[in-house]
Enzyme design. Sequence first.
Site, short mmCIF file in Angstrom:
data_model
loop_
_atom_site.label_atom_id
_atom_site.label_comp_id
_atom_site.label_asym_id
_atom_site.label_seq_id
_atom_site.Cartn_x
_atom_site.Cartn_y
_atom_site.Cartn_z
N ASP A 1 0.87 -1.18 0.00
CA ASP A 1 0.00 0.00 0.00
C ASP A 1 0.90 1.23 0.00
O ASP A 1 2.14 1.11 -0.11
CB ASP A 1 -0.97 -0.01 1.19
CG ASP A 1 -2.32 0.58 0.81
OD1 ASP A 1 -2.34 1.76 0.39
OD2 ASP A 1 -3.34 -0.12 0.90
N GLU B 1 -9.71 2.49 -5.51
CA GLU B 1 -9.39 3.88 -5.17
C GLU B 1 -8.18 4.41 -5.95
O GLU B 1 -7.26 4.99 -5.37
CB GLU B 1 -9.13 3.97 -3.65
CG GLU B 1 -10.36 3.58 -2.86
CD GLU B 1 -10.16 3.59 -1.35
OE1 GLU B 1 -11.07 4.03 -0.65
OE2 GLU B 1 -9.08 3.15 -0.88
N HIS C 1 -2.82 3.10 -4.72
CA HIS C 1 -2.25 2.62 -3.44
C HIS C 1 -0.81 2.13 -3.61
O HIS C 1 -0.38 1.19 -2.94
CB HIS C 1 -3.11 1.48 -2.86
CG HIS C 1 -4.41 1.96 -2.28
ND1 HIS C 1 -4.51 2.50 -1.03
CD2 HIS C 1 -5.66 1.97 -2.79
CE1 HIS C 1 -5.78 2.84 -0.78
NE2 HIS C 1 -6.49 2.53 -1.84
C1 ACM Z 1 -11.06 -0.72 -0.01
O1 ACM Z 1 -11.61 -0.72 1.10
N1 ACM Z 1 -10.48 0.38 -0.46
C2 ACM Z 1 -11.04 -1.90 -0.85
#
Ligand code: ACM
Length: 643
Positions: free
Chosen positions: A213, A363, A287
């Site tokens: 991440d 995201e 991410h």
């Molecule tokens: C997530 O909770 N962004 C998969």
Amino acid sequence: MKNLFLLICCCVAASLSYSQPVEQSQPAEKRIAIIPEPVSLKQGSGSFTLPDRLTIWTSDEKASRSTVRLLQHKLTTAAGIQVAVSGGAAAANRSVAIKLLLNASPDESIGQEGYRLSVAASGISITANQPAGLYYGAQSLLQLLPKEIESAQLVKGIAWEAPLADIIDYPRFGWRGVMLDVARHFFTKEEVKVFIDDMTRYKFNLLHFHLSDDQGWRIEIKALPKLTEIGAWNVKKEGYFGTFTKPLPNEPRNYGGFYTQEDIKELVAYAKEKFVNIMPEIDVPGHSLAAIASYPELSCTPGASEYKVNSGENFMKWGPKLTALVDNTLCPANEKVYVFLDKVFSEVASLFPFDYIHVGGDECAKNFWEQSAAVRSLMQKEKLKNMEEAQAYFEKRLQKIITAKGKKFLGWDEILEGGLAPGAAVMSWRGVKGGIEAAKLGHEVVMTPSTHTYVDLMQGDPITEPRVYSSVRLQKSYQFDPVPAGVDARLIKGGQANLWTEQIYNTRHLQYMLWPRGLAIAESLWSPREKKNWDGFIDRVERHFQRFDIAEIKYSRAMYDPIFVGGKKTDNPFKIVLDKEIEGLDIYYSFDNSFPDRFYPKYAGPLIPPKDAVMLKVITYRGKTPVGRMIAMPIDELKKRLR
Ligand code: ACM
């Protein structure tokens, strides 16, 4: 003839003693409280007491090894029982306390993970088709034994008895996962092993390992050493994640860690012994700041060489359109990215035997892609109409890499947005909408709606809990049903509890967040839908709290806290409405700042606070026993919440 008559009488008597529904027929302390609730459970009257020395007999030594280890460990550690193990056909009829029997020909009714558990006056037997079934049978057996079996030390003076019972059990879903985010906060190999042990008590069978991440890259990739030399480390911060001050250039970047490939092999083997698969997740193309800080050439954005692994300082504007302040995405228009991904997933695929690799996809802010000449020219060349299609182009190329390694491709539901290639599986997290859409298109789905299964979210009122984005109370988790109406159930592989760790700094807090909601999700994934019953569940949860106490596993008691029901701005006069998550509790309150107990006023309906009162204090009792936390709620806070 006489013997036959006697035999018939005995059978009738035996079946009568099993015929009462368990919950009505037994006093609370004698009621069986297995979580997840078995498919079929008949409790008899009486019990079988384990002797001080006992033999576990196995029909297949190899297939029973994990189960024997589990039972041996528990019975010797907590109960001090001397356990011998024997096997082989010749011993089949010996009088032994526990028999583990692998079916020679499959019992179709219980499937691959099911078991039959019988506790009779003459002893205990667990029968299954596969080793996993024996193991789950043993987990249920442990839950039949006195709670002290959970102790890590010898407990004296206990009759180690199990109630007579016949159980037939098998899971509703084959995919029963818990996602652990080791990227936001790193948890050591030994901590992960304990986490796996805790999962297996409740028959979870998959650890989804979120390994990368913006805050850290956690797996050694031999071809890309900077991922762990640079990407695994940030600056230690404590407080509210996302609000931290930007680290200074001279602050040491020594917080974090990673798993070597030997660590990963050890974890995979450890989990396998407990019938848990580990699914790796490498979260791309968003991410990805830890990867970009290690290899800036993976970005489309000039200046990426200055990027650092995020330490919890804010770098994203959340809203209908995600806007990154630092470009944390891999560039879809950069061929080096695909070379990088091929290297990463070659090593990842060879380390994890599980069929699926999770590639993230969630995201992904596109604002830097919008500014990139390289991305625009890719879009022209590939006739991509929008940024979602640019991500879909990336996902399709990645899917080819993953399938070339012999693995199945799985991503968060954002991968649906620009069009999904056949064969891709979807993990639905923004509710069940993405899962429904994916299933309608014929894709496999794993359901993890944040509304029900995000166990990183607060489980009680924000006034009582470490602040996270929003709340999921226990009852909501218990309402989780992975198969929404109108969807082909065959495409729903199961579901997961997801434990993100932005705000989780240590394993005690991991436990607090997972339990008891993990119990609710375990039951949603294992037990037949028609057997789910909230009141019955809570009765069992309370018994498991006692087990957690003995096992020294931390858990949340938020279910005992009152719920502050928000009122309307138009309410005149302003009044305070309280509710309860579970039945049988009384709420006592004060407005005078002192600490209420059961001699204070009992809540019986909406409260109108005295004119100058500033604080409402509440506590819940069951009878004479305080069970909830003392909560101090400023009246102004309640006023702020009016809608
Ligand atoms: C997530 O909770 N962004 C998969």
